[in-house]
Each structure stands twice: as C-alpha cells, then as structure tokens.
Design a protein around this motif. Sequence first.
Motif, PDB file in Angstrom:
ATOM      1  N   LEU A 175       4.759 -10.925  -9.750  1.00 35.87           N
ATOM      2  CA  LEU A 175       5.405  -9.671  -9.345  1.00 35.87           C
ATOM      3  C   LEU A 175       4.689  -8.468  -9.933  1.00 35.87           C
ATOM      4  CD1 LEU A 175       7.738  -8.269  -7.865  1.00 35.87           C
ATOM      5  CD2 LEU A 175       9.084  -8.463  -9.979  1.00 35.87           C
ATOM      6  N   VAL A 176       4.221  -8.594 -11.176  1.00 34.75           N
ATOM      7  CA  VAL A 176       3.473  -7.494 -11.811  1.00 34.75           C
ATOM      8  C   VAL A 176       2.252  -7.139 -10.964  1.00 34.75           C
ATOM      9  CG1 VAL A 176       2.194  -6.744 -13.859  1.00 34.75           C
ATOM     10  CG2 VAL A 176       4.239  -8.169 -14.116  1.00 34.75           C
ATOM     11  N   MET A 177       1.486  -8.167 -10.597  1.00 34.56           N
ATOM     12  CA  MET A 177       0.268  -7.952  -9.818  1.00 34.56           C
ATOM     13  C   MET A 177       0.595  -7.467  -8.401  1.00 34.56           C
ATOM     14  SD  MET A 177      -1.811  -8.824 -12.165  1.00 34.56           S
ATOM     15  CE  MET A 177      -3.327  -8.673 -11.242  1.00 34.56           C
ATOM     16  N   PHE A 178       1.632  -8.046  -7.806  1.00 31.10           N
ATOM     17  CA  PHE A 178       2.004  -7.690  -6.430  1.00 31.10           C
ATOM     18  C   PHE A 178       2.365  -6.215  -6.311  1.00 31.10           C
ATOM     19  CE2 PHE A 178       5.380  -6.980  -3.304  1.00 31.10           C
ATOM     20  CZ  PHE A 178       4.727  -7.376  -2.141  1.00 31.10           C
ATOM     21  N   LEU A 179       3.142  -5.701  -7.252  1.00 29.33           N
ATOM     22  CA  LEU A 179       3.563  -4.294  -7.179  1.00 29.33           C
ATOM     23  C   LEU A 179       2.358  -3.356  -7.232  1.00 29.33           C
ATOM     24  CD1 LEU A 179       6.802  -4.263  -9.378  1.00 29.33           C
ATOM     25  CD2 LEU A 179       6.635  -4.026  -6.896  1.00 29.33           C
ATOM     26  N   GLY A 180       1.358  -3.697  -8.041  1.00 31.27           N
ATOM     27  CA  GLY A 180       0.153  -2.871  -8.091  1.00 31.27           C
ATOM     28  C   GLY A 180      -0.581  -2.863  -6.765  1.00 31.27           C
ATOM     29  N   GLU A 181      -0.809  -4.052  -6.197  1.00 25.84           N
ATOM     30  CA  GLU A 181      -1.556  -4.152  -4.945  1.00 25.84           C
ATOM     31  C   GLU A 181      -0.807  -3.474  -3.792  1.00 25.84           C
ATOM     32  OE1 GLU A 181      -4.607  -5.484  -5.259  1.00 25.84           O
ATOM     33  OE2 GLU A 181      -4.053  -5.817  -7.341  1.00 25.84           O
ATOM     34  N   ILE A 182       0.499  -3.675  -3.704  1.00 28.45           N
ATOM     35  CA  ILE A 182       1.262  -3.126  -2.581  1.00 28.45           C
ATOM     36  C   ILE A 182       1.378  -1.612  -2.685  1.00 28.45           C
ATOM     37  CG2 ILE A 182       3.635  -3.226  -3.477  1.00 28.45           C
ATOM     38  CD1 ILE A 182       2.477  -4.420   0.000  1.00 28.45           C
ATOM     39  N   PHE A 183       1.429  -1.069  -3.900  1.00 28.23           N
ATOM     40  CA  PHE A 183       1.463   0.388  -4.057  1.00 28.23           C
ATOM     41  C   PHE A 183       0.185   1.020  -3.509  1.00 28.23           C
ATOM     42  CE2 PHE A 183       4.802   2.115  -7.168  1.00 28.23           C
ATOM     43  CZ  PHE A 183       5.761   1.205  -6.735  1.00 28.23           C
ATOM     44  N   GLY A 184      -0.953   0.342  -3.724  1.00 24.21           N
ATOM     45  CA  GLY A 184      -2.217   0.853  -3.194  1.00 24.21           C
ATOM     46  C   GLY A 184      -2.222   0.868  -1.677  1.00 24.21           C
ATOM     47  N   ILE A 185      -1.700  -0.196  -1.063  1.00 24.38           N
ATOM     48  CA  ILE A 185      -1.653  -0.277   0.398  1.00 24.38           C
ATOM     49  C   ILE A 185      -0.709   0.772   0.968  1.00 24.38           C
ATOM     50  CG2 ILE A 185      -0.969  -1.745   2.348  1.00 24.38           C
ATOM     51  CD1 ILE A 185      -1.976  -4.135   0.720  1.00 24.38           C
ATOM     52  N   ILE A 186       0.444   0.952   0.318  1.00 23.18           N
ATOM     53  CA  ILE A 186       1.404   1.970   0.778  1.00 23.18           C
ATOM     54  C   ILE A 186       0.762   3.349   0.744  1.00 23.18           C
ATOM     55  CG2 ILE A 186       3.564   3.153   0.189  1.00 23.18           C
ATOM     56  CD1 ILE A 186       4.597   0.386  -0.795  1.00 23.18           C
ATOM     57  N   PHE A 187      -0.004   3.640  -0.314  1.00 27.74           N
ATOM     58  CA  PHE A 187      -0.675   4.938  -0.408  1.00 27.74           C
ATOM     59  C   PHE A 187      -1.668   5.115   0.738  1.00 27.74           C
ATOM     60  CE2 PHE A 187      -4.145   7.680  -1.819  1.00 27.74           C
ATOM     61  CZ  PHE A 187      -3.454   8.808  -2.245  1.00 27.74           C
ATOM     62  N   THR A 188      -2.400   4.052   1.068  1.00 25.97           N
ATOM     63  CA  THR A 188      -3.378   4.119   2.156  1.00 25.97           C
ATOM     64  C   THR A 188      -2.689   4.326   3.501  1.00 25.97           C
ATOM     65  OG1 THR A 188      -4.834   2.639   0.917  1.00 25.97           O
ATOM     66  CG2 THR A 188      -5.328   2.941   3.243  1.00 25.97           C
ATOM     67  N   VAL A 189      -1.588   3.646   3.738  1.00 27.69           N
ATOM     68  CA  VAL A 189      -0.832   3.822   4.979  1.00 27.69           C
ATOM     69  C   VAL A 189      -0.353   5.273   5.112  1.00 27.69           C
ATOM     70  CG1 VAL A 189       1.292   3.189   6.215  1.00 27.69           C
ATOM     71  CG2 VAL A 189      -0.108   1.416   5.146  1.00 27.69           C
ATOM     72  N   ALA A 190       0.081   5.850   3.974  1.00 30.38           N
ATOM     73  CA  ALA A 190       0.620   7.208   3.991  1.00 30.38           C
ATOM     74  C   ALA A 190      -0.455   8.272   4.176  1.00 30.38           C
ATOM     75  CB  ALA A 190       1.392   7.471   2.703  1.00 30.38           C
ATOM     76  N   THR A 191      -1.664   8.026   3.660  1.00 30.06           N
ATOM     77  CA  THR A 191      -2.685   9.081   3.646  1.00 30.06           C
ATOM     78  C   THR A 191      -3.862   8.827   4.578  1.00 30.06           C
ATOM     79  OG1 THR A 191      -3.858   8.050   1.792  1.00 30.06           O
ATOM     80  CG2 THR A 191      -2.137   9.655   1.248  1.00 30.06           C
ATOM     81  N   GLY A 192      -3.971   7.608   5.113  1.00 28.37           N
ATOM     82  CA  GLY A 192      -5.146   7.270   5.912  1.00 28.37           C
ATOM     83  C   GLY A 192      -4.817   6.817   7.317  1.00 28.37           C
ATOM     84  N   LYS A 193      -5.839   6.290   8.001  1.00 29.56           N
ATOM     85  CA  LYS A 193      -5.691   5.891   9.396  1.00 29.56           C
ATOM     86  C   LYS A 193      -6.080   4.440   9.673  1.00 29.56           C
ATOM     87  CE  LYS A 193      -6.582  10.586  11.124  1.00 29.56           C
ATOM     88  NZ  LYS A 193      -7.473  11.436  11.972  1.00 29.56           N
ATOM     89  N   ILE A 194      -6.617   3.756   8.681  1.00 31.92           N
ATOM     90  CA  ILE A 194      -7.151   2.410   8.959  1.00 31.92           C
ATOM     91  C   ILE A 194      -6.058   1.380   9.246  1.00 31.92           C
ATOM     92  CG2 ILE A 194      -9.283   2.780   7.671  1.00 31.92           C
ATOM     93  CD1 ILE A 194      -8.061   1.083   5.412  1.00 31.92           C
TER      94      ILE A 194
END
Length: 412
Positions: A175-194
């Motif tokens: 869970l520790v690792m998952f929260l870090g990885e998913i936060f990065g993806i959420i940021f990309t979804v919010a700010t990017g287009k890929i």
Amino acid sequence: MEDSNKKNKSGLVKKASKDFIFSVLALVIYNGVLQLLVYSKIEKSIGRSGFDTVLYLISIISVMGAGFGTAASYSRMMAKKDREETNGDYNVFLLMIAVLSIPVTFGAIYLAEGISLKLFVPVLVLMIVTVFRYYSDVQYRMNIRFKEYFFFFLSVSVGYVLGLMLYPVTKNWVLVMFLGEIFGIIFTVATGKIFRAPFFNLSGAFKENMKSAWYIAMGNVLANLILNSDRILLKHFAESGQVTDFYTASLIGKIVAMLTTPLNGVVISYLTNYKIKMNKKIFATIGSAFLALTFLGALVCSGFSMIYVKLFFTPDVYDGASKFFFLANLGQLLYFISGSLMVVLLAFTEEKLQFIINLIYGIVFVTIVIPVTYKWGMVGFAYGLVAVNIVRFVTVIILGVVKLGKKKETEQ
C-alpha cells in the motif's frame, strides 16, 4: 547573424540548466523519501531477513516498470522526432505489458520463499500501476516541461509519505508503494494528455512505434534485471540477510547515480527537439571524463555510506554492509554512467543498438556474475558486478565511436 546564434545558444543553455535543476530536485526528493524514509522504516519494522523478501519483490516490480514503462516513454520521444504517434499506440503497448505482468507476478511470488499467494493481486496491481507511472513522465519530457516534471515526482513522494504515515496501522508495504505510484498517475491525468481519450486510436506508424518500443524494452529489461540482480541473485544464492546488506552498501551510490536519470531526461528531450550535433571525438572525450568521475565518486559515496547506514539501519545491517561500501558503490556508478552514454547514442543512432549493447552486457553477466555468486556468495557478486559494468562501459564507448564515425561518413 552570429550574435543571434550566440544568443540562441546562450538561451538554450540557460533553459537546459534550469530544466536540469528541476529534474535533479525532483529525483532527490523522490529518492530521499523512498530510500531514506520508506525502506529504512519498513526494514526496522519487519527485520533484516523479512526485508530481503520485500526488496526481492520490489526489484521485480522495478524491472517491469523501468524496463517497459521507460521503454514506452523513450520510444514515444523518438517517434515524436521522426514519426507519427498517438496515445493509442502506447496504450496498446502498456496493455500488453499489463497482461505480461500476470505470469511475472505469479513467478516472482512463487519463487519468494515463505510468501503467501494472497499477495498475488496487490503485487500484480502495484506492478501494472508502476509500469504506467514510469511511462507517465513522457508527458513532461516530450514537451520539455520540467517544472511540471518536478511536481509529478513531488506527487509520487507525497503518496509515499502518506502510505508511510498509514503503515503503523496497515502494516502493508504494498500500500505504501501503491499510493506513491498512483499519485503520480493522477497528477499526469490532471495535467497532461497522454491518458486522455481517444484511448485506442492508432497512428499510421503504429507498427514502427511498436517495433521501437519492443527493441528499447528488450534492452531495458536486460539492463534492469542486472541492475536489480543484487536482490534477485543474492535472495537465492547467498545467506539470509545479505540482500539487505548489499542493497544498503550500494544505496548511496544508487541515489547519486540516479541523478543521471534527470540528466538523461533533459539530454534526450533536447537532443530530440533541437538539431544538436555529436561526433565520435566528443563522445569519447565525454566517456573518458565520466570514467574518471566514477572512481572518484565511488570513494566519496563510500564515506557517506558509512554514516548513512549507521544512522538509518539496524547494527547487524551495518556490520554486513560495511565490508562492501566501495565495491558496491563503484558497481552502481559504472552502470548508471554507461546508461547515460547510451541515452546520448539513442538520439543519434537506431534503437536496435541499445538492445545489442544490453545483450552483450547480459551475456557477460550470465557468464561471470552468476557463477561467482553461486560459488562465493556476496563477495563474488560484488567483484563480478564491477567487472561486468566495466565491460558494459567499454562496449558503449567502442560501439558509440564506431557508429558515430560511420554516420559521419554517410552524411558526407
């Protein structure tokens, strides 16, 4: 006209320097949180032997993320320079890797002694999310948006910290690792287009893009298997606890060497977006300077390793790691420096060369490191890893000089 060119070059250097600073800060925060806080907290919680298994599983996840996620990222940057590309091209590739992650996860858990199959689903999800997160940073490197790249890694770090805060309650390292990885993806979804629709529209260069991604991926996976070999081989061929010992012995070198990752990102971003020249003489000079800095850096890292491991890990880990500080750090620095030179080559040569270099590296590794680890354990592994990384460095220099020389001849 000459003044205008000087101004343009000066502006480019200033922008590249600023982008490099953002990239370094991003990776310093990311690795500081992950290596200095998360890993040491988990090791103190579950002990040296239990942490061996955690590191082993994380290493398999890292191989998949850095191997395939980074391959998709680099391939898309090369496609942007030379070919047509769409989100769909790389979403298809990532879905293929998600399917491939199923047998990889099962095999990793099966081989990790004493691990319950109840971990299968959470580790599989973490692996897939990690692959997507490694790919995500292409959003910022492809368009030279390194300020947002900084916030992307800051988001990952915030996720790790949140997971670490919950860890005393959950006792769940996944869970520790998952929260870090998913936060990065959420940021990309919010700010990017890929990761925006249309999700599966393919470009006219889809086949070429897939060929490029798989070539880079095959080389990356070979290289990252070897990068994580301390956790994989020592888990099976060495005494209990030595996975943790060697990992902590090499950790400062890993963190310092990982600063080449933002440099690689800046380098390939500028080399694929601007018409910058490279010849064999410049490449060989850069390689020689890097080699000298690597040996000096290993000595400095050894000094810091003594302090760091003493402060952040248990006494038995320090006792096991202290004998290997110089060798372990030297092996890591040699690996990452040759990787930086390969990124430079990627911008000027075909993707296939990356695979050829890493295939040679893989053959030499299997021939040397596995037998000496089997026979002499951690000692054999430490010396063998330095030897094969020197071979890799020399291979990169020789093939780079040859390829750049041939390219110049064909352009004349």
